[in-house]
Design a protein around this motif. Structure first.
Motif, PDB file in Angstrom:
ATOM      1  N   ASP A   1      42.930  16.082  72.661  1.00 23.12           N
ATOM      2  CA  ASP A   1      43.881  14.959  72.561  1.00 23.12           C
ATOM      3  C   ASP A   1      45.316  15.463  72.565  1.00 23.12           C
ATOM      4  O   ASP A   1      46.189  14.924  73.252  1.00 23.12           O
ATOM      5  CB  ASP A   1      43.625  14.173  71.272  1.00 23.12           C
ATOM      6  N   PHE A   2      45.572  16.493  71.766  1.00 23.71           N
ATOM      7  CA  PHE A   2      46.906  17.054  71.646  1.00 23.71           C
ATOM      8  C   PHE A   2      47.400  17.559  73.000  1.00 23.71           C
ATOM      9  O   PHE A   2      48.550  17.316  73.392  1.00 23.71           O
ATOM     10  CB  PHE A   2      46.878  18.194  70.621  1.00 23.71           C
ATOM     11  N   SER A   3      46.532  18.251  73.728  1.00 19.91           N
ATOM     12  CA  SER A   3      46.918  18.823  75.016  1.00 19.91           C
ATOM     13  C   SER A   3      47.210  17.751  76.053  1.00 19.91           C
ATOM     14  O   SER A   3      48.156  17.870  76.847  1.00 19.91           O
ATOM     15  CB  SER A   3      45.817  19.751  75.528  1.00 19.91           C
ATOM     16  N   VAL A   4      46.402  16.695  76.063  1.00 17.59           N
ATOM     17  CA  VAL A   4      46.647  15.606  77.014  1.00 17.59           C
ATOM     18  C   VAL A   4      47.953  14.884  76.682  1.00 17.59           C
ATOM     19  O   VAL A   4      48.705  14.484  77.580  1.00 17.59           O
ATOM     20  CB  VAL A   4      45.452  14.631  77.044  1.00 17.59           C
ATOM     21  N   ALA A   5      48.234  14.726  75.395  1.00 17.19           N
ATOM     22  CA  ALA A   5      49.503  14.108  74.998  1.00 17.19           C
ATOM     23  C   ALA A   5      50.686  14.946  75.474  1.00 17.19           C
ATOM     24  O   ALA A   5      51.710  14.412  75.921  1.00 17.19           O
ATOM     25  CB  ALA A   5      49.542  13.933  73.480  1.00 17.19           C
ATOM     26  N   ALA A   6      50.540  16.273  75.410  1.00 15.31           N
ATOM     27  CA  ALA A   6      51.603  17.149  75.903  1.00 15.31           C
ATOM     28  C   ALA A   6      51.750  17.019  77.417  1.00 15.31           C
ATOM     29  O   ALA A   6      52.866  17.019  77.954  1.00 15.31           O
ATOM     30  CB  ALA A   6      51.305  18.595  75.523  1.00 15.31           C
ATOM     31  N   ALA A   7      50.632  16.870  78.113  1.00 13.80           N
ATOM     32  CA  ALA A   7      50.677  16.696  79.565  1.00 13.80           C
ATOM     33  C   ALA A   7      51.384  15.398  79.935  1.00 13.80           C
ATOM     34  O   ALA A   7      52.118  15.332  80.933  1.00 13.80           O
ATOM     35  CB  ALA A   7      49.258  16.702  80.140  1.00 13.80           C
ATOM     36  N   ALA A   8      51.174  14.365  79.133  1.00 10.66           N
ATOM     37  CA  ALA A   8      51.804  13.065  79.402  1.00 10.66           C
ATOM     38  C   ALA A   8      53.324  13.158  79.346  1.00 10.66           C
ATOM     39  O   ALA A   8      54.036  12.469  80.090  1.00 10.66           O
ATOM     40  CB  ALA A   8      51.294  12.027  78.404  1.00 10.66           C
ATOM     41  N   LYS A   9      53.834  14.029  78.472  1.00 13.77           N
ATOM     42  CA  LYS A   9      55.283  14.207  78.390  1.00 13.77           C
ATOM     43  C   LYS A   9      55.808  14.972  79.607  1.00 13.77           C
ATOM     44  O   LYS A   9      56.876  14.659  80.147  1.00 13.77           O
ATOM     45  CB  LYS A   9      55.650  14.960  77.117  1.00 13.77           C
ATOM     46  N   SER A  10      55.062  15.978  80.041  1.00 10.91           N
ATOM     47  CA  SER A  10      55.534  16.835  81.130  1.00 10.91           C
ATOM     48  C   SER A  10      55.376  16.207  82.503  1.00 10.91           C
ATOM     49  O   SER A  10      56.118  16.535  83.433  1.00 10.91           O
ATOM     50  CB  SER A  10      54.787  18.171  81.100  1.00 10.91           C
ATOM     51  N   VAL A  11      54.410  15.299  82.651  1.00 12.31           N
ATOM     52  CA  VAL A  11      54.155  14.741  83.980  1.00 12.31           C
ATOM     53  C   VAL A  11      55.347  13.914  84.458  1.00 12.31           C
ATOM     54  O   VAL A  11      55.605  13.804  85.665  1.00 12.31           O
ATOM     55  CB  VAL A  11      52.847  13.910  83.987  1.00 12.31           C
ATOM     56  N   ARG A  12      56.089  13.351  83.507  1.00 11.32           N
ATOM     57  CA  ARG A  12      57.254  12.518  83.886  1.00 11.32           C
ATOM     58  C   ARG A  12      58.332  13.360  84.556  1.00 11.32           C
ATOM     59  O   ARG A  12      59.100  12.870  85.374  1.00 11.32           O
ATOM     60  CB  ARG A  12      57.816  11.810  82.647  1.00 11.32           C
ATOM     61  N   GLY A  13      58.390  14.643  84.200  1.00 16.21           N
ATOM     62  CA  GLY A  13      59.381  15.533  84.810  1.00 16.21           C
ATOM     63  C   GLY A  13      58.841  16.310  85.995  1.00 16.21           C
ATOM     64  O   GLY A  13      59.534  17.169  86.537  1.00 16.21           O
ATOM     65  N   GLY A  14      57.600  16.017  86.392  1.00 11.27           N
ATOM     66  CA  GLY A  14      57.017  16.700  87.537  1.00 11.27           C
ATOM     67  C   GLY A  14      56.706  18.157  87.288  1.00 11.27           C
ATOM     68  O   GLY A  14      56.678  18.967  88.235  1.00 11.27           O
TER      69      GLY A  14
END
Length: 267
Positions: free
Chosen positions: A175-188
Motif C-alpha cells: 500500500d505504501f509503495s503504491v501511494a508513493a507511485a501515485a505521487k510520482s506519476v503526476r510528474g512523469g
C-alpha cells in the motif's frame, strides 16, 4: 538427465573434498523438477570457516579444461557469497557459496518470525533472508558426509508459523509503495513509479507465498507462481504485468485495486 545427474553427484563428492566445503546440494529449477532442457545446474556449496578458493579453482579447471577464477565469500555481494559459473561437458553449472553457519542463524531467526531484506546484486527487489531456509527445504542433497545439511533440510520442511505471520503482515508496504507511485506519476517520474510498483508486487508475492506456507526464493517467476496459489486474486499476474507495462495514472490506480484485493484475501 540421469547421466547428467550422476555427473553432478560425482562433482559434488569431489567438492566436499575441498577444505571448508561440508555439503553440496542441487538447487533451482533442477531440484524442483521445473527446469527446461537448457536450464543451469545450480550447486550450493555449503561451507564453514573459509573455503579454499584456490583448491576450488583448481578443481573447476579439471571440469572446464582451462583456468577458472572463483569469487570468494563476499565477492558477489553480502548475501550471495560468491562462486563461479562453469561450462562442463556442455552443461552450464553454477557453484554458489553458502555459509552454513549463517544459514543456520537465519533459520533460527525464521523460527521466531525475524527476517531481513538486504541489497544484493542480481536481486533487484532485495534478498529476503528466508530464502536461505527455503533453498535448503527445496534442495536435493548431493553430498553431505557429516549429515549436517540433510538434518537442516528435515527441519526446514515445516514452515514456521511466526515467519508466516511476519511475512503476511509485511503486505502493508505494498500500500505504501503504491501511494508513493501515485505521487510520482503526476510528474512523469517513470523510474520511481516502476520501482514503487515493482516493490509493491514483490512484497505481495512474498506475503502470498508465506500465507500458504510456501517458500519463495527470489523474484524470478514470482508473479506466475503467486497467481497459481489458492485464493490468489483473479488474474493476479496479468493485472500486475499490465500495470508495470503502462506506468501511468490508470496503471497506478489499477495497482492500488490489486493490492487491496490481495490484502483482503490475505486477511
Amino acid at each position: 538427465m540421469t547421466n547428467q545427474l550422476d555427473g553432478m553427484a560425482d562433482m559434488a563428492a569431489r567438492l566436499t573434498g575441498v577444505r571448508g566445503i561440508h555439503a553440496v546440494a542441487l538447487g533451482g529449477s533442477r531440484a524442483r523438477g521445473a527446469h527446461r532442457p537448457d536450464s543451469d545446474w545450480d550447486l550450493g556449496l555449503y561451507y564453514r570457516g573459509t573455503p579454499d578458493t584456490a583448491a576450488l579453482a583448481a578443481l573447476a579447471a579439471t571440469f572446464t579444461g582451462g583456468p577458472v577464477e572463483v569469487a570468494g565469500p563476499g565477492g558477489w555481494g553480502p548475501w550471495v557469497d560468491g562462486g563461479v559459473w562453469l561450462t562442463a561437458d556442455g552443461a552450464r553449472v553454477d557453484w554458489i557459496l553458502r555459509d552454513l553457519d549463517r544459514v543456520e542463524s537465519v533459520w533460527a531467526d525464521c523460527r521466531v518470525g525475524r527476517y531481513e531484506v538486504g541489497v544484493q546484486a542480481g536481486h533487484p527487489l532485495g534478498f529476503w533472508s528466508p530464502a536461505y531456509a527455503g533453498e535448503v527445504a527445496l534442495c536435493r542433497v548431493l553430498a553431505d558426509p557429516s549429515g549436517e545439511l540433510t538434518a537442516l533440510r528435515t527441519e526446514t520442511a515445516v514452515y514456521p508459523e511466526p515467519l508466516r505471520q511476519a511475512l503476511v503482515e509485511a503486505a502493508w508496504e505494498a500500500d505504501f509503495s503504491v501511494a508513493a507511485a501515485a505521487k510520482s506519476v503526476r510528474g512523469g517520474d517513470a523510474l520511481h513509479v516502476s520501482l514503487c510498483l515493482s516493490r509493491a508486487f514483490g512484497v505481495l508475492t512474498q506475503s502470498m507465498h508465506a500465507a500458504h506456507r510456501t517458500w519463495l526464493l527470489n523474484e524470478k517467476g514470482a508473479l506466475a507462481s503467486a497467481s497459481r496459489l489458492p485464493n490468489a486474486p483473479a488474474d493476479f499476474g496479468d493485472r500486475a504485468a499490465a500495470a508495470l507495462r503502462a506506468l501511468d495514472a490508470t496503471a497506478v490506480a489499477d495497482a492500488a485495486r490489486l493490492v487491496r484485493d490481495t490484502r483482503e484475501l490475505l486477511g
